[in-house]
Motif scaffolding. Structure first.
Motif, PDB file in Angstrom:
ATOM      1  N   GLY A  80      68.501  53.168  15.574  1.00 27.09           N
ATOM      2  CA  GLY A  80      68.732  52.611  14.254  1.00 27.09           C
ATOM      3  C   GLY A  80      70.078  51.912  14.224  1.00 27.09           C
ATOM      4  N   PRO A 112      64.996  49.842  13.130  1.00 23.65           N
ATOM      5  CA  PRO A 112      65.364  50.068  11.726  1.00 23.65           C
ATOM      6  C   PRO A 112      66.817  49.668  11.480  1.00 23.65           C
ATOM      7  N   ALA A 144      65.675  48.163   6.054  1.00 23.97           N
ATOM      8  CA  ALA A 144      65.483  49.119   4.960  1.00 23.97           C
ATOM      9  C   ALA A 144      65.452  48.383   3.630  1.00 23.97           C
ATOM     10  N   LEU A 175      66.728  54.541   5.602  1.00 21.30           N
ATOM     11  CA  LEU A 175      66.946  54.317   7.035  1.00 21.30           C
ATOM     12  C   LEU A 175      66.536  55.558   7.825  1.00 21.30           C
ATOM     13  N   LEU A 178      62.853  55.634   8.381  1.00 18.40           N
ATOM     14  CA  LEU A 178      62.423  54.658   9.387  1.00 18.40           C
ATOM     15  C   LEU A 178      62.760  55.130  10.797  1.00 18.40           C
TER      16      LEU A 178
END
Length: 203
Positions: A80, A112, A144, A175, A178
């Motif tokens: 991420g 993400p 996001a 987030l 995800l």
């Protein structure tokens, strides 16, 4: 617990900077949200101001130097990404855009991403939607829904605990969802797209 890597990119130009402050708050909130989902987090922070000359060299040579290569690999290999930039002239900073320009074309495909921005006035907050979101959509990142903008007045008394804090927590939760739902990213293999010459010669 599973462990995921969270890359945090801050394009602030001063030290300390409100951009880094927002990036840290977003990272802390996302880490807490992932812990609540049973996910351990390793946070890797990238201060772009420390690599400004490396980025300029990359632009003119086409190759990252020894200092920049690990930074690019960190972002490309993260599960991420939190990306925060100051807003200049109603858009992301030149330093931030330069970093995005030198990333490999598919580095953020499906990654993400939580977007954040800072500025002296709230009049710049639309830059998140008209500049940053289209940029990361072009890179095929999984952005996001909630982006976080912080103007100078948002850091006043009660700011982080109030409306800004609520936005940070909401964005961090999105987030975290995800990242937790995505298969862990594997290590970056710089030779992954090298052809199998034995197979080519056997044809």
């Amino acid at each position: 617990m599973t462990t995921r890597t969270l890359a945090v990119v801050s394009a602030g130009l001063s030290s300390p900077s409100s951009t880094r402050l927002l990036a840290d708050r977003l990272a802390d909130a996302t880490t807490a949200a992932l812990h609540d989902r049973g996910v351990e987090v390793r946070v890797e922070v990238v201060e772009l101001r420390e690599h400004a000359r490396d980025l300029a060299d990359h632009l003119v040579t086409g190759f990252p130097n020894a200092a920049l290569r690990p930074v690019l690999d960190t972002v490309a290999g993260a599960d991420g990404l939190i990306a925060v930039t100051p807003i200049f002239s109603a858009s992301y900073s030149g330093l931030f855009k330069t970093f995005v320009d030198v990333l490999d074309r598919d580095a953020l495909d499906g990654t993400p991403v939580l977007l954040g921005a800072t500025a002296g006035t709230a009049r710049h907050q639309l830059a998140l939607d008209h500049a940053m979101r289209p940029l990361f959509s072009y890179l095929h990142a999984a952005v996001a829904p909630t982006a976080v903008f912080a103007a100078a007045e948002d850091w006043g008394a009660g700011g982080v605990a109030g409306e800004l804090g609520a936005r940070i927590d909401r964005a961090a939760g999105e987030l975290a969802d995800l990242v937790a739902a995505r298969a862990p990213a594997g290590p970056v293999d710089p030779f992954a797209d090298v052809p199998d010459f034995a197979a080519l010669l056997s044809r």
